[in-house]
Design an enzyme around this catalytic site. Sequence first.
Site, short mmCIF file in Angstrom:
data_model
loop_
_atom_site.label_atom_id
_atom_site.label_comp_id
_atom_site.label_asym_id
_atom_site.label_seq_id
_atom_site.Cartn_x
_atom_site.Cartn_y
_atom_site.Cartn_z
N GLY A 41 93.67 -21.36 48.91
CA GLY A 41 95.07 -21.71 48.68
C GLY A 41 95.70 -20.81 47.63
O GLY A 41 96.78 -20.24 47.83
N ALA A 42 95.00 -20.67 46.51
CA ALA A 42 95.52 -19.86 45.40
C ALA A 42 95.68 -18.41 45.83
O ALA A 42 96.68 -17.75 45.51
CB ALA A 42 94.57 -19.96 44.22
N ASN A 184 90.20 -16.76 62.29
CA ASN A 184 89.47 -15.51 62.53
C ASN A 184 88.53 -15.76 63.72
O ASN A 184 88.60 -16.81 64.36
CB ASN A 184 88.75 -15.04 61.26
CG ASN A 184 87.64 -15.98 60.84
OD1 ASN A 184 87.23 -16.87 61.59
ND2 ASN A 184 87.13 -15.79 59.63
N THR A 220 92.80 -13.32 63.89
CA THR A 220 92.52 -12.10 63.14
C THR A 220 91.12 -11.60 63.52
O THR A 220 90.17 -12.38 63.61
CB THR A 220 92.64 -12.34 61.62
OG1 THR A 220 91.81 -13.45 61.25
CG2 THR A 220 94.06 -12.63 61.22
N GLY A 222 89.43 -8.88 62.03
CA GLY A 222 88.91 -7.96 61.02
C GLY A 222 89.50 -6.57 61.20
O GLY A 222 90.72 -6.42 61.37
N GLY A 225 92.14 -5.70 64.03
CA GLY A 225 93.55 -6.07 63.97
C GLY A 225 93.77 -7.54 64.19
O GLY A 225 92.87 -8.35 63.98
N ALA A 249 88.94 -12.51 50.64
CA ALA A 249 90.38 -12.80 50.57
C ALA A 249 91.24 -11.89 51.45
O ALA A 249 92.47 -11.93 51.34
CB ALA A 249 90.90 -12.78 49.13
N ALA A 250 90.62 -11.12 52.34
CA ALA A 250 91.44 -10.32 53.26
C ALA A 250 92.28 -11.25 54.13
O ALA A 250 93.48 -11.03 54.33
CB ALA A 250 90.53 -9.45 54.14
N GLY A 251 91.65 -12.32 54.64
CA GLY A 251 92.38 -13.29 55.47
C GLY A 251 93.46 -13.99 54.65
O GLY A 251 94.56 -14.24 55.15
N ASP A 252 93.16 -14.31 53.41
CA ASP A 252 94.15 -14.97 52.56
C ASP A 252 95.35 -14.06 52.33
O ASP A 252 96.51 -14.50 52.36
CB ASP A 252 93.54 -15.35 51.20
CG ASP A 252 92.38 -16.33 51.36
OD1 ASP A 252 92.39 -17.10 52.34
OD2 ASP A 252 91.46 -16.30 50.51
O1 RIB Z 1 88.86 -16.68 51.11
C1 RIB Z 1 88.20 -16.24 49.96
C2 RIB Z 1 88.00 -17.37 49.02
O2 RIB Z 1 87.11 -18.29 49.59
C3 RIB Z 1 87.36 -16.97 47.70
O3 RIB Z 1 88.31 -16.58 46.74
C4 RIB Z 1 86.56 -18.19 47.33
O4 RIB Z 1 87.08 -18.88 46.25
C5 RIB Z 1 86.50 -19.05 48.58
O5 RIB Z 1 87.24 -20.17 48.44
#
Ligand code: RIB
Length: 301
Positions: A41-42, A184, A220, A222, A225, A249-252
């Site tokens: 989330g963050a 993904n 997604t 990877g 694309g 965190a690529a997906g985030d």
């Molecule tokens: O998506 C990556 C995140 O997954 C990391 O930052 C870790 O905290 C896990 O929650």
Amino acid sequence: MSKILVVGSSNTDMVVKSAHLPLPGETVLGGQFFTFAGGKGANQAVAAAKLGGDVTFLAKVGNDALGKIAVEGFKKEGIDVSHIITDPDSHSGVALIMVEDSGENCISVASGANGKFTALDIENASELVKKASYVLVQLEIPLEAVTALVDKAFALGVPVILNPAPARPLSDKLISKLFIITPNETEAELLTGVKVTDEVSAAKAAKILREKGAKLVIITLGAKGAFLLSDQEEILIPSIQVNAVDTTAAGDTFNGALTVALSEGMEIKAAIRFANQAAAISVTRMGAQSSQPVRSELKPI
Ligand code: RIB
């Protein structure tokens, strides 16, 4: 500016980078240690804020130093943190992450306060949902809270983007209320039973998710694309090829960027190209939030 509400987890990531990921029972020496701000989330909230989004983050942290440091980090990115809840009885979320030289990782999460999110917390945040142009959420908080959020936003006519990570089964009812779902390959397989490895299998899985009622499906893939399925089109939008050092965190980053682009009125394919660029940059640097780009690093779409 149009408002983005991100609801989800916050973690501190304790990361060891080594030549290869250990097998069960194996010890790998020679690693480097890092502490990064993380949590799905963050990470999505910070990605959106760094790219210019007007972001409010609804999260739960523990009454400890890690939680305080995390919230200070969000403030520095201009995120509205006034609705973050401190749970006095839990520790803040922690993720132990191992990354190998190829950039591949594995993650183990101690959810702490993230696991205390309830439907009541969502009910108490009704006004925030009402004011949002987009709601962005993941599955690193209890499903009870995610369901309450999706129900609330749907009733208010606010579009929800669900990044179904980490992978968990979801009801058709929940999927039917989504504006966009962004699994993904592994998440798409868990949700549809289709093993997703390429464009053809992604199309098959995406059709199932559309039949369950999600308006738009973005799978997604990877480095390959992102595959988009809407009522008008199905298309693979290739990613930008880079040398990955850490894919955490690529997906985030993709999801945060996608939401910013949509909140600015970009059409969906342009929004995916924008998100692909942001995600590609993030994998060239170590860490989660530390790896995410600012707007000036992206080429105009
Ligand atoms: O998506 C990556 C995140 O997954 C990391 O930052 C870790 O905290 C896990 O929650």
